[in-house]
Design a protein around this motif. Structure first.
Motif, PDB file in Angstrom:
ATOM      1  N   ILE A  33      -0.312  -1.468  -4.934  1.00 29.84           N
ATOM      2  CA  ILE A  33      -1.772  -1.473  -4.774  1.00 29.84           C
ATOM      3  C   ILE A  33      -2.495  -0.951  -6.010  1.00 29.84           C
ATOM      4  O   ILE A  33      -3.589  -1.407  -6.345  1.00 29.84           O
ATOM      5  N   GLU A  34      -1.838  -0.060  -6.753  1.00 28.84           N
ATOM      6  CA  GLU A  34      -2.510   0.465  -7.949  1.00 28.84           C
ATOM      7  C   GLU A  34      -2.615  -0.584  -9.070  1.00 28.84           C
ATOM      8  O   GLU A  34      -3.430  -0.448  -9.971  1.00 28.84           O
ATOM      9  N   ASP A  35      -1.798  -1.628  -8.994  1.00 27.57           N
ATOM     10  CA  ASP A  35      -1.882  -2.696 -10.006  1.00 27.57           C
ATOM     11  C   ASP A  35      -2.770  -3.846  -9.532  1.00 27.57           C
ATOM     12  O   ASP A  35      -2.979  -4.813 -10.264  1.00 27.57           O
ATOM     13  N   ALA A  36      -3.265  -3.741  -8.313  1.00 28.34           N
ATOM     14  CA  ALA A  36      -3.904  -4.902  -7.690  1.00 28.34           C
ATOM     15  C   ALA A  36      -5.184  -5.324  -8.406  1.00 28.34           C
ATOM     16  O   ALA A  36      -5.415  -6.514  -8.625  1.00 28.34           O
ATOM     17  N   LEU A  37      -5.995  -4.331  -8.804  1.00 28.19           N
ATOM     18  CA  LEU A  37      -7.274  -4.660  -9.445  1.00 28.19           C
ATOM     19  C   LEU A  37      -7.033  -5.515 -10.681  1.00 28.19           C
ATOM     20  O   LEU A  37      -7.680  -6.554 -10.880  1.00 28.19           O
ATOM     21  N   GLU A  38      -6.086  -5.073 -11.480  1.00 27.60           N
ATOM     22  CA  GLU A  38      -5.752  -5.800 -12.710  1.00 27.60           C
ATOM     23  C   GLU A  38      -5.240  -7.213 -12.366  1.00 27.60           C
ATOM     24  O   GLU A  38      -5.629  -8.204 -13.000  1.00 27.60           O
ATOM     25  N   PRO A  79       0.803  -1.234   0.000  1.00 31.35           N
ATOM     26  CA  PRO A  79       0.000   0.000   0.000  1.00 31.35           C
ATOM     27  C   PRO A  79       0.838   1.288   0.000  1.00 31.35           C
ATOM     28  O   PRO A  79       0.293   2.376  -0.013  1.00 31.35           O
ATOM     29  N   ASP A  80       2.146   1.155   0.013  1.00 29.29           N
ATOM     30  CA  ASP A  80       3.045   2.312   0.027  1.00 29.29           C
ATOM     31  C   ASP A  80       2.770   3.244   1.211  1.00 29.29           C
ATOM     32  O   ASP A  80       2.507   4.431   1.042  1.00 29.29           O
ATOM     33  N   ILE A  81       2.824   2.658   2.375  1.00 30.34           N
ATOM     34  CA  ILE A  81       2.645   3.426   3.612  1.00 30.34           C
ATOM     35  C   ILE A  81       3.921   3.288   4.434  1.00 30.34           C
ATOM     36  O   ILE A  81       4.441   2.184   4.589  1.00 30.34           O
ATOM     37  N   ASN A  82       4.397   4.400   4.965  1.00 27.05           N
ATOM     38  CA  ASN A  82       5.604   4.358   5.792  1.00 27.05           C
ATOM     39  C   ASN A  82       5.239   3.943   7.226  1.00 27.05           C
ATOM     40  O   ASN A  82       4.551   4.670   7.922  1.00 27.05           O
ATOM     41  N   PRO A  83       5.718   2.780   7.664  1.00 29.01           N
ATOM     42  CA  PRO A  83       5.339   2.324   9.008  1.00 29.01           C
ATOM     43  C   PRO A  83       6.195   2.933  10.111  1.00 29.01           C
ATOM     44  O   PRO A  83       5.992   2.626  11.283  1.00 29.01           O
ATOM     45  N   THR A 120      10.938  -2.679   7.275  1.00 30.32           N
ATOM     46  CA  THR A 120       9.851  -1.978   6.605  1.00 30.32           C
ATOM     47  C   THR A 120       9.535  -2.769   5.349  1.00 30.32           C
ATOM     48  O   THR A 120      10.456  -3.156   4.627  1.00 30.32           O
ATOM     49  N   THR A 121       8.244  -3.041   5.097  1.00 31.15           N
ATOM     50  CA  THR A 121       7.922  -3.840   3.914  1.00 31.15           C
ATOM     51  C   THR A 121       6.907  -3.164   2.990  1.00 31.15           C
ATOM     52  O   THR A 121       6.965  -3.343   1.783  1.00 31.15           O
ATOM     53  N   GLY A 122       5.994  -2.371   3.555  1.00 27.91           N
ATOM     54  CA  GLY A 122       4.866  -1.867   2.773  1.00 27.91           C
ATOM     55  C   GLY A 122       5.131  -0.555   2.067  1.00 27.91           C
ATOM     56  O   GLY A 122       4.234   0.290   1.975  1.00 27.91           O
ATOM     57  N   MET A 123       6.365  -0.364   1.578  1.00 23.23           N
ATOM     58  CA  MET A 123       6.645   0.841   0.805  1.00 23.23           C
ATOM     59  C   MET A 123       7.126   0.419  -0.578  1.00 23.23           C
ATOM     60  O   MET A 123       7.716  -0.641  -0.747  1.00 23.23           O
ATOM     61  N   LYS A 169      -2.015  -7.688   3.493  1.00 23.07           N
ATOM     62  CA  LYS A 169      -0.992  -6.636   3.572  1.00 23.07           C
ATOM     63  C   LYS A 169      -0.223  -6.806   4.878  1.00 23.07           C
ATOM     64  O   LYS A 169      -0.749  -7.317   5.880  1.00 23.07           O
ATOM     65  N   HIS A 170       1.030  -6.438   4.820  1.00 24.17           N
ATOM     66  CA  HIS A 170       1.860  -6.404   6.036  1.00 24.17           C
ATOM     67  C   HIS A 170       2.883  -5.318   5.767  1.00 24.17           C
ATOM     68  O   HIS A 170       3.695  -5.452   4.860  1.00 24.17           O
ATOM     69  N   ILE A 171       2.850  -4.237   6.535  1.00 21.79           N
ATOM     70  CA  ILE A 171       3.663  -3.075   6.128  1.00 21.79           C
ATOM     71  C   ILE A 171       4.984  -2.971   6.861  1.00 21.79           C
ATOM     72  O   ILE A 171       5.840  -2.175   6.483  1.00 21.79           O
ATOM     73  N   GLY A 172       5.168  -3.757   7.896  1.00 17.75           N
ATOM     74  CA  GLY A 172       6.453  -3.680   8.609  1.00 17.75           C
ATOM     75  C   GLY A 172       6.297  -4.196  10.019  1.00 17.75           C
ATOM     76  O   GLY A 172       5.218  -4.617  10.437  1.00 17.75           O
ATOM     77  N   SER A 173       7.410  -4.142  10.741  1.00 22.62           N
ATOM     78  CA  SER A 173       7.461  -4.767  12.060  1.00 22.62           C
ATOM     79  C   SER A 173       7.929  -3.742  13.096  1.00 22.62           C
ATOM     80  O   SER A 173       8.613  -2.777  12.755  1.00 22.62           O
ATOM     81  N   GLN A 174       7.568  -4.016  14.357  1.00 23.29           N
ATOM     82  CA  GLN A 174       7.881  -3.096  15.460  1.00 23.29           C
ATOM     83  C   GLN A 174       7.273  -1.710  15.206  1.00 23.29           C
ATOM     84  O   GLN A 174       7.936  -0.676  15.318  1.00 23.29           O
TER      85      GLN A 174
END
Ligand code: LLP
Length: 415
Positions: free
Chosen positions: A175-180, A152-156, A163-166, A198-203
């Motif tokens: 996320i913008e390609d997800a629908l397709e 989702p490109d969110i800074n955790p 950090t994973t969700g960036m 989704k999993h955006i990061g840890s701690q």
């Protein structure tokens, strides 16, 4: 919250003095508190009670069979990232229908293994992986249940390595390609689309990034519904942080749930919520006990040389992580700064640097706190050091749950 505390001047794991454990099992030693583990898993169960849910313990945080078994007996499922973790989860009695499988590099063999065992779903991280799962499922004559892991490109707001969700990281489908991607997936012969992950990061120590990421995922679910795709599972990932020091003030599971669940609204009431906590279950439930081998004073510094090294607990060396260190015997001696270092032949081998501690003498024990998550599971036998033993304490009872490795273990498998 945990059940490690001083009683009569000595640090105890529940009702057992640490010196008893150190003498019985040797050091370095991982000690876990059963009461703490139970409390943490129940806190999640209660927090998410208002919606259908599966709490999938992230095995990577701690994959000892006794711990997985204990959590499974409380109803937990498993979040896995390898065939080895699938093997461990099943062996510990986790039902396959409570296992979710993420990870950017699943091999054909691992995919086939998970399909044969009929896990709940694959959390798919790329278009090529989706095609591979479709192909393997076809060969086996089965349908593969999948969720797409979206990024989702969110800074955790946590350490970059976790950090994973960036966008700049390797995880998930933008996320913008997800629908397709969902459209493609729904047309594949051997794929059954069942969820979103989704999993955006840890701690993570604030709820904001969780909320922002969830809002984006919910907008995607709406869009999917409009194009006729109904999902069953909303996997929110893990990542809730724990208190390593007084400065950390992470929310409790119930605060997190109170923020997230109302966002689901009426239309998502039928979704089963999956969550994947690792650290917040087991982190503060484990301690690494180590013995001071030597006190070394140089013109520049004081070093406490202990018998646990970066091979036993790599977090300080790898992430610059701060773990509280407590003397097992409470002490009124003058406090001094010291580097707490291990026996490994690298200057990067430290458990703490410039740490203020009461003077510690040779032979005394130290407890490295909050070491239950990503401690033993990230350990190695680097420098040919046998891995430590692990013990589970339950009230006044203590049980060895993994014996200390031997020299023979070090060469087992070599030809
Ligand atoms: N789900 C997925 C897909 C994950 O990648 C992770 C952690 C989790 C759940 C569990 O996250 P937790 O609730 O434990 O934060 N070794 C690092 C942490 C690595 C986390 C990797 N992924 C450390 O010691 O800080």
């Amino acid at each position: 919250m945990h059940y490690f505390s001083y009683k009569g001047g000595e640090l105890h794991a529940e009702d057992v003095p640490f010196s008893t454990l150190a003498k019985a099992y040797g050091t370095p030693l991982y000690v876990y508190s059963r009461r703490t583990l139970t409390r943490h898993i129940r806190a999640y169960k209660e927090a998410f009670d208002g919606v259908p849910n599966i709490i999938c313990f992230a095995l990577k945080a701690n994959s000892n069979g006794a711990i997985i078994k204990l959590l499974a007996s409380e109803g937990a499922g498993a979040d896995i990232v390898s065939g080895g973790e699938l093997f461990r989860a099943l062996r510990a009695g986790v039902p396959a229908k409570k296992i979710v499988y993420a990870g950017v590099g699943k091999t054909e063999e691992e995919i086939a293994f998970a399909l044969r065992k009929k896990i709940l779903m694959f959390n798919v991280e790329s278009g090529e992986e989706l095609a591979k799962i479709n192909q393997v499922a076809g060969t086996l004559g089965v349908k593969a249940p999948i969720a797409l892991r979206v990024n989702p490109d969110i800074n955790p707001k946590t350490h970059p390595y976790i950090t994973t969700g960036m966008k700049k990281y390797k995880f998930g489908i933008p996320i913008e390609d997800a629908l397709e991607s969902y459209r493609r997936a729904s047309k594949m012969e051997n794929i059954e689309v069942v969820g979103v992950h989704k999993h955006i990061g840890s701690q993570l120590t604030e709820t904001g990034p969780f909320e922002d990421a969830l809002k984006k995922v919910l907008a995607l679910i709406d869009a999917l519904r409009q194009s006729g795709m109904e999902l069953k599972y909303l996997d929110m990932g893990g990542g809730l942080g724990i208190r390593y020091s007084e400065e950390d003030n992470p929310p409790e599971p119930k605060e997190l749930a109170a923020r997230l669940l109302p966002l689901l609204g009426k239309s998502n009431r039928d979704l089963t919520v999956v969550i994947e906590p690792g650290r917040s279950i087991v982190g503060n439930a484990g301690v690494l006990v180590t013995k001071c081998l030597y006190v070394k004073k140089t013109p520049k510094k004081k070093f406490l040389i202990v018998d646990a090294g970066m091979n036993d607990l790599i977090r300080p060396s790898l992430y610059g992580a701060w773990h509280e260190i407590l003397p097992v015997r409470k002490s009124r001696r003058a406090r001094e700064k010291a580097d707490v270092v291990g026996p490994i032949c690298e200057s990067g081998d430290f458990l703490a640097r410039g740490r203020e501690l009461p003077a510690i003498n040779q032979g005394e024990y130290l407890a490295v706190m909050s070491a239950g998550a990503y401690g033993f599971s990230m350990g190695s036998s680097y420098n040919s050091r046998p891995r430590p033993a692990e013990v589970l304490v339950d009230g006044a009872k203590h049980t060895l749950i993994r014996r200390r490795e031997t020299y023979a273990d070090l060469v087992k498998g070599e030809l």
